[in-house]
Design a protein around this motif. Structure first.
Motif, PDB file in Angstrom:
ATOM      1  N   GLN A 151      43.815  40.963  41.184  1.00  0.00           N
ATOM      2  CA  GLN A 151      43.505  42.306  41.185  1.00  0.00           C
ATOM      3  C   GLN A 151      44.687  43.179  41.028  1.00  0.00           C
ATOM      4  O   GLN A 151      44.856  44.039  40.284  1.00  0.00           O
ATOM      5  N   VAL A 152      45.667  42.878  41.958  1.00  0.00           N
ATOM      6  CA  VAL A 152      46.929  43.607  41.855  1.00  0.00           C
ATOM      7  C   VAL A 152      47.847  43.503  40.707  1.00  0.00           C
ATOM      8  O   VAL A 152      48.195  44.470  40.035  1.00  0.00           O
ATOM      9  N   ALA A 153      47.720  42.297  40.181  1.00  0.00           N
ATOM     10  CA  ALA A 153      48.341  42.118  39.044  1.00  0.00           C
ATOM     11  C   ALA A 153      47.922  42.648  37.639  1.00  0.00           C
ATOM     12  O   ALA A 153      48.568  43.035  36.954  1.00  0.00           O
ATOM     13  N   LYS A 154      46.446  42.763  37.516  1.00  0.00           N
ATOM     14  CA  LYS A 154      45.926  43.345  36.762  1.00  0.00           C
ATOM     15  C   LYS A 154      46.321  45.032  36.624  1.00  0.00           C
ATOM     16  O   LYS A 154      46.733  45.587  35.491  1.00  0.00           O
ATOM     17  N   VAL A 155      46.623  45.626  37.668  1.00  0.00           N
ATOM     18  CA  VAL A 155      46.959  46.975  37.778  1.00  0.00           C
ATOM     19  C   VAL A 155      48.350  47.070  37.460  1.00  0.00           C
ATOM     20  O   VAL A 155      48.587  48.034  36.603  1.00  0.00           O
ATOM     21  N   ALA A 156      49.019  46.331  37.731  1.00  0.00           N
ATOM     22  CA  ALA A 156      50.524  46.415  37.308  1.00  0.00           C
ATOM     23  C   ALA A 156      50.559  46.167  35.904  1.00  0.00           C
ATOM     24  O   ALA A 156      51.384  46.564  35.140  1.00  0.00           O
ATOM     25  N   GLY A 157      49.867  45.049  35.323  1.00  0.00           N
ATOM     26  CA  GLY A 157      49.790  45.081  33.818  1.00  0.00           C
ATOM     27  C   GLY A 157      49.352  46.171  33.156  1.00  0.00           C
ATOM     28  O   GLY A 157      50.082  46.523  31.951  1.00  0.00           O
ATOM     29  N   GLU A 158      48.333  46.892  33.793  1.00  0.00           N
ATOM     30  CA  GLU A 158      48.116  48.221  32.910  1.00  0.00           C
ATOM     31  C   GLU A 158      49.180  49.274  33.027  1.00  0.00           C
ATOM     32  O   GLU A 158      49.192  49.913  32.117  1.00  0.00           O
ATOM     33  N   ARG A 159      49.799  49.180  34.121  1.00  0.00           N
ATOM     34  CA  ARG A 159      50.953  50.268  34.210  1.00  0.00           C
ATOM     35  C   ARG A 159      52.016  49.686  33.100  1.00  0.00           C
ATOM     36  O   ARG A 159      52.347  50.690  32.371  1.00  0.00           O
ATOM     37  N   ARG A 160      52.177  48.395  33.012  1.00  0.00           N
ATOM     38  CA  ARG A 160      53.279  48.157  32.056  1.00  0.00           C
ATOM     39  C   ARG A 160      52.909  48.418  30.851  1.00  0.00           C
ATOM     40  O   ARG A 160      53.655  49.185  29.915  1.00  0.00           O
ATOM     41  N   ARG A 161      51.735  48.349  30.490  1.00  0.00           N
ATOM     42  CA  ARG A 161      51.181  48.692  29.002  1.00  0.00           C
ATOM     43  C   ARG A 161      51.293  50.140  28.681  1.00  0.00           C
ATOM     44  O   ARG A 161      51.448  50.535  27.485  1.00  0.00           O
ATOM     45  N   SER A 162      50.910  50.969  29.909  1.00  0.00           N
ATOM     46  CA  SER A 162      50.828  52.481  29.443  1.00  0.00           C
ATOM     47  C   SER A 162      52.389  53.112  29.583  1.00  0.00           C
ATOM     48  O   SER A 162      52.611  54.084  28.960  1.00  0.00           O
ATOM     49  N   LEU A 163      53.421  52.261  29.991  1.00  0.00           N
ATOM     50  CA  LEU A 163      54.633  52.656  29.873  1.00  0.00           C
ATOM     51  C   LEU A 163      55.362  52.368  28.487  1.00  0.00           C
ATOM     52  O   LEU A 163      56.347  52.908  28.093  1.00  0.00           O
ATOM     53  N   HIS A 164      54.767  51.583  27.781  1.00  0.00           N
ATOM     54  CA  HIS A 164      55.298  50.927  26.445  1.00  0.00           C
ATOM     55  C   HIS A 164      54.481  51.851  25.262  1.00  0.00           C
ATOM     56  O   HIS A 164      53.555  52.215  25.227  1.00  0.00           O
TER      57      HIS A 164
END
Length: 164
Positions: A151-164
């Protein structure tokens, strides 16, 4: 050196030999931490490369469990020792893949490969020494801890995608 400092200056210490630590916010861009690395691969749509079989085992320790046990060091500063810190439960790489299939809500591919010559076949730690200090301690359920980490990894992945 620690024993020398203990005798010389009264330094209190505990040494922990920890199994394969995992949990929320573990870096996923290095070469260690298969759970975090595989979760990142899943989020990026990449295949999981598995090097080993049911005989390639590890002792996965949830970071929150390790932290709770390490807090014991603060209870008695006059006692210093060395402890193994592991669940004592072997989990093969293929078992780990099955847990991920149960808790991850994204489909993923797996590439099975033979264990490499430099891969350790297995590591499981006996934590009886430290657990004797806290007989009511229980390690987190593996599936639940992996789910929380996901669950935490999904949120971190969404943040990474939004930064690119």
């Amino acid at each position: 050196f620690l024993r020398y400092q203990q005798v010389r200056s009264g330094l209190a210490f505990d040494v922990y030999r920890v199994g394969n630590l995992y949990g929320p916010r573990q870096p996923s861009d290095g070469s260690q931490g298969v759970i975090a690395i595989w979760m990142r691969h899943i989020l990026e749509g990449r295949s999981l490369d598995v090097y080993g079989d049911h005989e390639t085992i590890r002792d996965y320790v949830f970071v929150g469990d390790a932290a709770r046990l390490m807090l014991l060091s603060l209870e008695n500063l006059s006692d210093s020792d060395t402890y193994n810190l592991g669940t004592g439960r072997p989990v093969s790489l293929l078992d780990l893949v099955e847990v991920l299939k149960r808790v991850v809500d994204v489909p993923f591919r797996v590439n099975l490969n033979a264990r490499r010559s430099f891969d350790n076949q297995g590591t499981v730690l006996d934590s009886a020494k430290i657990l004797s200090r806290v007989p009511d301690f229980t390690f987190r359920d593996f599936d639940k801890a992996i789910f929380e980490t996901w669950q935490v990894a999904k949120v971190a992945g969404e943040r990474r995608r939004s930064l690119h």
